[in-house]
Design a protein around this motif. Structure first.
Motif, short mmCIF file in Angstrom:
data_model
loop_
_atom_site.label_atom_id
_atom_site.label_comp_id
_atom_site.label_asym_id
_atom_site.label_seq_id
_atom_site.Cartn_x
_atom_site.Cartn_y
_atom_site.Cartn_z
N ALA A 1 35.25 44.30 33.36
CA ALA A 1 34.57 43.50 32.33
C ALA A 1 33.47 42.65 32.96
O ALA A 1 32.36 42.52 32.40
N ALA A 2 33.74 42.11 34.16
CA ALA A 2 32.75 41.27 34.84
C ALA A 2 31.49 42.08 35.17
O ALA A 2 30.36 41.58 35.06
N LEU A 3 31.69 43.33 35.59
CA LEU A 3 30.53 44.15 35.98
C LEU A 3 29.81 44.69 34.74
O LEU A 3 28.59 44.88 34.76
N ALA A 4 30.56 44.89 33.66
CA ALA A 4 29.96 45.48 32.46
C ALA A 4 29.17 44.43 31.66
O ALA A 4 28.19 44.76 31.01
N ASN A 5 29.62 43.18 31.69
CA ASN A 5 29.00 42.15 30.85
C ASN A 5 27.99 41.32 31.65
O ASN A 5 28.10 41.19 32.86
N ARG A 6 27.04 40.76 30.92
CA ARG A 6 26.07 39.86 31.57
C ARG A 6 26.12 38.53 30.85
O ARG A 6 26.14 38.54 29.62
N PRO A 7 26.10 37.37 31.52
CA PRO A 7 26.16 37.26 32.97
C PRO A 7 27.51 37.75 33.51
O PRO A 7 28.53 37.62 32.83
N HIS A 8 27.50 38.30 34.74
CA HIS A 8 28.72 38.80 35.36
C HIS A 8 29.57 37.61 35.82
O HIS A 8 29.09 36.79 36.61
N ALA A 9 30.82 37.54 35.34
CA ALA A 9 31.68 36.40 35.74
C ALA A 9 33.13 36.84 35.76
O ALA A 9 33.56 37.64 34.92
N ILE A 10 33.89 36.29 36.71
CA ILE A 10 35.33 36.61 36.83
C ILE A 10 36.10 35.35 37.19
O ILE A 10 35.54 34.43 37.80
N SER A 11 37.37 35.31 36.82
CA SER A 11 38.18 34.10 37.08
C SER A 11 38.41 33.89 38.58
O SER A 11 38.70 34.86 39.31
N PRO A 12 38.38 32.64 39.03
CA PRO A 12 38.65 32.36 40.46
C PRO A 12 40.11 32.61 40.84
O PRO A 12 40.44 32.59 42.03
N LYS A 13 40.98 32.87 39.86
CA LYS A 13 42.38 33.08 40.24
C LYS A 13 42.55 34.30 41.13
O LYS A 13 43.53 34.40 41.86
N TYR A 14 41.57 35.23 41.12
CA TYR A 14 41.70 36.44 41.94
C TYR A 14 41.33 36.22 43.40
O TYR A 14 41.42 37.13 44.21
N PHE A 15 40.90 35.03 43.76
CA PHE A 15 40.63 34.76 45.18
C PHE A 15 41.90 34.83 46.04
O PHE A 15 41.83 35.07 47.23
N TYR A 16 43.05 34.56 45.40
CA TYR A 16 44.22 34.20 46.22
C TYR A 16 45.16 35.37 46.51
O TYR A 16 46.32 35.34 46.14
N VAL B 1 25.36 49.17 37.74
CA VAL B 1 24.18 48.83 38.53
C VAL B 1 24.09 47.32 38.67
O VAL B 1 24.24 46.58 37.68
N LEU B 2 23.89 46.87 39.91
CA LEU B 2 23.57 45.45 40.14
C LEU B 2 22.15 45.40 40.68
O LEU B 2 21.86 46.02 41.72
N GLU B 3 21.27 44.70 39.99
CA GLU B 3 19.89 44.60 40.44
C GLU B 3 19.81 43.62 41.61
O GLU B 3 20.68 42.75 41.77
#
Ligand code: AVI
Length: 306
Positions: free
Chosen positions: A11-26, A256-258
């Motif tokens: 979802a983060a890569l498909a949507n703009r702006p690209h954003a994901i929860s910081p909970k996945y850092f850990y 695609v990421l520009e």
């Protein structure tokens, strides 16, 4: 079938702006890098909060009373809760809540050995969602503990919803909450752009994790760590910016990421003391004492839950 992380990354890569929860850092490596961040000279929050606890834990213990049950939201390093357990009068129970069962079991085993009279009851759940706690023993007050300014990693609505749930869970007791304060943007900037590059490695590790767990093909060297203070929104923003135009494969799709495009990986909101107290009132708490350090870098709040 993709995991929750996989679905959120797609979802983060498909949507703009690209954003994901910081909970996945850990993941294991992310948690190790975060422990290193806490030791960095630029990252003042951890040592400042520990200093505040050291100076004022006696007052906190008096407010908690005898035989308190300590409910910790997220069981990070044991260092801070040990200070409470050592200073409170005969704490009856410790209920650490964390999504990582392994981490909780290790923490529980250590504390049982150190505090043999303490009933340690780990609760494996995502504390950002609905939380079910075991019945209270009825022996003393239930005191929530949410240190480290992790509240700042929630958006404003999530923070309010979390505090509302916490006020319900802790009814008759209180929440002891650590909150990082607004300050000179240069100091904030340095805390998230350390000279050794540990925060950059922590941010980039999200891509390493996605490659390992989701079979993605991110090339971490093609991304740059970008962290800055957004003063109007009172938050540090962390991003991974694409150094080149690139195509990322994940879950059978290609994205695609520009060049220059960002994946927004974290917000870390900073608070004013009054702003935090207003938020707590809106969530149903009655604010009590606040402790800070001499430079007013960080704050620890006693919030009564009626
Ligand atoms: C866990 N949390 C409060 C940290 C923070 O400061 O927002 C996570 C962190 N991100 C980069 N450095 C530390």
């Amino acid at each position: 079938m993709l995991s929750e992380f996989g679905r959120d990354m797609v979802a983060a890569l498909a949507n703009r702006p690209h954003a994901i929860s910081p909970k996945y850092f850990y993941d294991v490596e992310g948690s190790r890098l975060f422990d290193r961040i806490c030791e960095l000279p630029e990252y003042y929050p951890t040592r400042t909060e520990i200093g505040i606890l050291e100076r004022s834990v006696g007052e906190m213990a008096a407010l908690a009373g005898r035989a308190a049950e300590i409910v910790e939201f997220g069981a990070g390093s044991l260092r801070k809760v040990r200070m409470l357990l050592g200073a409170f009068e005969a704490p009856a129970r410790y209920l650490p809540i964390d999504i990582s069962g392994d981490h909780l079991r290790d923490a529980a085993a250590m504390l049982r050995a150190e505090f043999p009279r303490l009933d340690v009851v780990p609760v494996v759940t995502d504390y950002t969602q609905h939380i079910e706690l075991p019945e209270t023993t009825g022996s003393g007050r239930r005191i929530g503990f949410f240190p480290g300014s992790t509240l700042g990693n929630f958006g404003p609505e999530e923070a309010l919803a979390f505090l509302q749930r916490a006020a319900g869970l802790l009814s008759g007791g209180a929440l002891l909450l650590g909150a990082d304060l607004v300050k000179d943007p240069q100091l904030l900037h340095a805390a998230y752009n350390d000279a050794q590059g540990v925060t950059a490695a922590f941010n980039l590790n999200l891509l390493v994790r996605a490659n390992r767990e989701l079979g993605a093909n991110f090339v971490p060297a093609q991304f740059a760590h970008y962290a800055f203070y957004n003063a109007p929104l009172q938050r540090i923003e962390m991003h991974l910016t694409s150094r080149v135009r690139q195509v990322v494969a994940l879950g059978g799709e290609r994205f695609v990421l520009e060049e220059g495009e960002c994946l927004h990986t974290e917000n870390s909101y900073k608070f004013t003391i009054d702003g935090l107290r207003d938020l707590a009132v809106r969530a149903g708490f009655r604010p009590g004492p606040v402790w800070t350090d001499p430079q007013r870098l960080f704050s620890v709040h006693w919030l009564h839950a009626p």
